[in-house]
Design a protein around this motif. Structure first.
Motif, PDB file in Angstrom:
ATOM      1  N   GLU A   1       0.806  -1.223   0.000  1.00 56.81           N
ATOM      2  CA  GLU A   1       0.000   0.000   0.000  1.00 56.81           C
ATOM      3  C   GLU A   1       0.841   1.275   0.000  1.00 56.81           C
ATOM      4  OE1 GLU A   1       0.314  -1.207   4.416  1.00 56.81           O
ATOM      5  OE2 GLU A   1       0.465  -2.140   2.452  1.00 56.81           O
ATOM      6  N   VAL A   2       2.163   1.149   0.189  1.00 57.89           N
ATOM      7  CA  VAL A   2       3.045   2.316   0.281  1.00 57.89           C
ATOM      8  C   VAL A   2       3.634   2.663  -1.083  1.00 57.89           C
ATOM      9  CG1 VAL A   2       5.202   3.185   1.275  1.00 57.89           C
ATOM     10  CG2 VAL A   2       3.595   1.897   2.698  1.00 57.89           C
ATOM     11  N   GLU A   3       3.496   3.931  -1.440  1.00 64.55           N
ATOM     12  CA  GLU A   3       4.067   4.430  -2.694  1.00 64.55           C
ATOM     13  C   GLU A   3       5.464   5.007  -2.475  1.00 64.55           C
ATOM     14  OE1 GLU A   3       2.915   7.864  -5.855  1.00 64.55           O
ATOM     15  OE2 GLU A   3       1.310   6.519  -5.224  1.00 64.55           O
ATOM     16  N   GLY A   4       5.693   5.576  -1.304  1.00 60.96           N
ATOM     17  CA  GLY A   4       6.997   6.138  -1.020  1.00 60.96           C
ATOM     18  C   GLY A   4       7.097   6.646   0.403  1.00 60.96           C
ATOM     19  N   ILE A   5       8.326   6.712   0.895  1.00 63.33           N
ATOM     20  CA  ILE A   5       8.613   7.196   2.250  1.00 63.33           C
ATOM     21  C   ILE A   5       9.765   8.179   2.148  1.00 63.33           C
ATOM     22  CG2 ILE A   5       9.331   6.569   4.594  1.00 63.33           C
ATOM     23  CD1 ILE A   5       8.317   3.689   3.943  1.00 63.33           C
ATOM     24  N   VAL A   6       9.615   9.333   2.801  1.00 64.00           N
ATOM     25  CA  VAL A   6      10.674  10.331   2.841  1.00 64.00           C
ATOM     26  C   VAL A   6      11.021  10.591   4.304  1.00 64.00           C
ATOM     27  CG1 VAL A   6      11.380  12.680   2.255  1.00 64.00           C
ATOM     28  CG2 VAL A   6       9.877  11.418   0.714  1.00 64.00           C
ATOM     29  N   VAL A   7      12.304  10.483   4.625  1.00 63.76           N
ATOM     30  CA  VAL A   7      12.785  10.757   5.975  1.00 63.76           C
ATOM     31  C   VAL A   7      13.714  11.964   5.900  1.00 63.76           C
ATOM     32  CG1 VAL A   7      14.066   9.868   7.958  1.00 63.76           C
ATOM     33  CG2 VAL A   7      12.654   8.311   6.596  1.00 63.76           C
ATOM     34  N   ASN A   8      13.329  13.038   6.571  1.00 66.65           N
ATOM     35  CA  ASN A   8      14.179  14.225   6.722  1.00 66.65           C
ATOM     36  C   ASN A   8      14.789  14.153   8.108  1.00 66.65           C
ATOM     37  OD1 ASN A   8      13.732  16.087   4.356  1.00 66.65           O
ATOM     38  ND2 ASN A   8      11.628  15.626   4.933  1.00 66.65           N
ATOM     39  N   MET A   9      16.105  14.235   8.196  1.00 68.03           N
ATOM     40  CA  MET A   9      16.790  14.122   9.482  1.00 68.03           C
ATOM     41  C   MET A   9      17.740  15.299   9.670  1.00 68.03           C
ATOM     42  SD  MET A   9      17.902  10.143   9.430  1.00 68.03           S
ATOM     43  CE  MET A   9      18.927  10.440   8.021  1.00 68.03           C
TER      44      MET A   9
ATOM     45  N   THR B   1       6.949   1.389  10.626  1.00 64.76           N
ATOM     46  CA  THR B   1       5.954   0.304  10.565  1.00 64.76           C
ATOM     47  C   THR B   1       4.697   0.662  11.359  1.00 64.76           C
ATOM     48  OG1 THR B   1       7.041  -0.883  12.377  1.00 64.76           O
ATOM     49  CG2 THR B   1       7.637  -1.531  10.127  1.00 64.76           C
ATOM     50  N   GLY B   2       4.853   1.376  12.464  1.00 64.48           N
ATOM     51  CA  GLY B   2       3.686   1.839  13.221  1.00 64.48           C
ATOM     52  C   GLY B   2       2.857   2.824  12.420  1.00 64.48           C
ATOM     53  N   MET B   3       3.526   3.705  11.700  1.00 64.09           N
ATOM     54  CA  MET B   3       2.815   4.653  10.843  1.00 64.09           C
ATOM     55  C   MET B   3       2.036   3.924   9.762  1.00 64.09           C
ATOM     56  SD  MET B   3       5.681   7.638  10.270  1.00 64.09           S
ATOM     57  CE  MET B   3       4.641   8.579   9.128  1.00 64.09           C
ATOM     58  N   ILE B   4       2.646   2.932   9.132  1.00 68.56           N
ATOM     59  CA  ILE B   4       1.972   2.187   8.065  1.00 68.56           C
ATOM     60  C   ILE B   4       0.779   1.426   8.632  1.00 68.56           C
ATOM     61  CG2 ILE B   4       2.230   0.315   6.379  1.00 68.56           C
ATOM     62  CD1 ILE B   4       5.202   1.254   6.095  1.00 68.56           C
ATOM     63  N   ARG B   5       0.958   0.803   9.780  1.00 68.36           N
ATOM     64  CA  ARG B   5      -0.129   0.058  10.421  1.00 68.36           C
ATOM     65  C   ARG B   5      -1.334   0.967  10.691  1.00 68.36           C
ATOM     66  NH1 ARG B   5       2.754  -2.550  13.705  1.00 68.36           N
ATOM     67  NH2 ARG B   5       2.962  -0.917  15.265  1.00 68.36           N
ATOM     68  N   ASN B   6      -1.057   2.210  11.092  1.00 75.30           N
ATOM     69  CA  ASN B   6      -2.128   3.163  11.412  1.00 75.30           C
ATOM     70  C   ASN B   6      -2.485   4.088  10.245  1.00 75.30           C
ATOM     71  OD1 ASN B   6      -2.330   2.276  14.125  1.00 75.30           O
ATOM     72  ND2 ASN B   6      -0.503   3.466  14.621  1.00 75.30           N
ATOM     73  N   ARG B   7      -1.835   3.866   9.104  1.00 76.40           N
ATOM     74  CA  ARG B   7      -2.015   4.691   7.902  1.00 76.40           C
ATOM     75  C   ARG B   7      -1.760   6.166   8.172  1.00 76.40           C
ATOM     76  NH1 ARG B   7      -3.154   2.518   3.159  1.00 76.40           N
ATOM     77  NH2 ARG B   7      -4.039   4.368   2.237  1.00 76.40           N
ATOM     78  N   SER B   8      -0.801   6.445   9.034  1.00 71.99           N
ATOM     79  CA  SER B   8      -0.391   7.817   9.309  1.00 71.99           C
ATOM     80  C   SER B   8       0.419   8.339   8.139  1.00 71.99           C
ATOM     81  CB  SER B   8       0.468   7.882  10.570  1.00 71.99           C
ATOM     82  OG  SER B   8      -0.248   7.411  11.671  1.00 71.99           O
ATOM     83  N   LYS B   9       0.304   9.620   7.892  1.00 72.71           N
ATOM     84  CA  LYS B   9       1.028  10.218   6.774  1.00 72.71           C
ATOM     85  C   LYS B   9       2.275  10.963   7.215  1.00 72.71           C
ATOM     86  CE  LYS B   9      -2.999  10.648   3.830  1.00 72.71           C
ATOM     87  NZ  LYS B   9      -3.861  11.552   3.071  1.00 72.71           N
ATOM     88  N   ALA B  10       2.335  11.364   8.494  1.00 74.79           N
ATOM     89  CA  ALA B  10       3.489  12.139   8.952  1.00 74.79           C
ATOM     90  C   ALA B  10       3.763  11.861  10.427  1.00 74.79           C
ATOM     91  CB  ALA B  10       3.250  13.624   8.729  1.00 74.79           C
ATOM     92  N   ALA B  11       5.044  11.909  10.773  1.00 81.02           N
ATOM     93  CA  ALA B  11       5.466  11.757  12.171  1.00 81.02           C
ATOM     94  C   ALA B  11       6.748  12.544  12.374  1.00 81.02           C
ATOM     95  CB  ALA B  11       5.681  10.291  12.524  1.00 81.02           C
TER      96      ALA B  11
ATOM     97  N   TYR C   1       0.725   6.956   0.354  1.00 83.84           N
ATOM     98  CA  TYR C   1       0.079   5.667   0.113  1.00 83.84           C
ATOM     99  C   TYR C   1      -0.500   5.633  -1.287  1.00 83.84           C
ATOM    100  CZ  TYR C   1       0.496   5.148   5.138  1.00 83.84           C
ATOM    101  OH  TYR C   1       1.006   5.057   6.419  1.00 83.84           O
ATOM    102  N   ARG C   2      -0.612   4.442  -1.827  1.00 78.15           N
ATOM    103  CA  ARG C   2      -1.220   4.259  -3.153  1.00 78.15           C
ATOM    104  C   ARG C   2      -2.714   4.543  -3.042  1.00 78.15           C
ATOM    105  NH1 ARG C   2       2.520   1.491  -6.347  1.00 78.15           N
ATOM    106  NH2 ARG C   2       4.054   0.329  -5.158  1.00 78.15           N
ATOM    107  N   ARG C   3      -3.276   5.133  -4.064  1.00 75.08           N
ATOM    108  CA  ARG C   3      -4.703   5.471  -4.063  1.00 75.08           C
ATOM    109  C   ARG C   3      -5.581   4.240  -4.115  1.00 75.08           C
ATOM    110  NH1 ARG C   3      -5.260  10.851  -7.786  1.00 75.08           N
ATOM    111  NH2 ARG C   3      -3.468  11.894  -6.852  1.00 75.08           N
ATOM    112  N   ASN C   4      -5.170   3.232  -4.842  1.00 77.26           N
ATOM    113  CA  ASN C   4      -5.988   2.029  -5.029  1.00 77.26           C
ATOM    114  C   ASN C   4      -5.760   0.983  -3.952  1.00 77.26           C
ATOM    115  OD1 ASN C   4      -6.744   3.365  -7.311  1.00 77.26           O
ATOM    116  ND2 ASN C   4      -5.567   2.085  -8.706  1.00 77.26           N
TER     117      ASN C   4
END
Length: 137
Positions: free
Chosen positions: A42-50, A96-106, A131-134
């Motif tokens: 279900e994930v299209e991409g992840i960006v981590v700014n540090m 993984t917690g974000m994906i499980r809860n479908r969170s978009k930002a943390a 996340y992917r739309r479909n």
């Protein structure tokens, strides 16, 4: 009695040995890892700014890491301190917690998990997941 190696040389060899073991373990984790598209379709991409922060250093360092569906699902970022042994920042539970809860930002902060001599290293992170739309999830 040790001939040819001063005590400092023995200690340096011990640190290098631990660094080599840590590097081999990291390589094995990559070999064992699955792709993001396999684990999290279900994930299209992840960006981590540090933003790296180092004790005693006023200037911080910013880094952006992009994860794509074809990337390995390894969310552990190495410490930038060259003297650090087996150091890094494990964002696995966060992502993984974000994906499980479908969170978009943390947003949060983490300390280095390794052995950084005489200094404390940490990061402030912002994670964004698209996340992917479909997606059926």
């Amino acid at each position: 009695m040790w001939k040819g190696l001063p005590i400092g040389g023995i200690m340096k060899n011990n640190v290098n040995s631990r660094k080599n073991a840590a590097r081999l373990e990291s390589q094995q984790r990559k070999l064992d890892a699955a792709l993001i598209e396999t684990l999290f379709p279900e994930v299209e991409g992840i960006v981590v700014n540090m933003t790296y922060k180092r004790q005693g250093v006023l200037k911080s360092f910013t880094r952006v890491i992009n994860f794509f569906p074809g990337s390995y699902a390894l969310f552990r970022i190495n410490c930038l301190n060259r003297e650090c042994v087996d150091g890094g920042y494990d964002l696995t539970k966060v992502i993984t917690g974000m994906i499980r809860n479908r969170s978009k930002a943390a947003r949060g902060d983490l300390s280095c998990e390794g052995s950084c001599p005489s200094v404390s290293n940490s990061i402030v992170y912002n994670v964004a997941i698209k996340y992917r739309r479909n997606s059926s999830l």
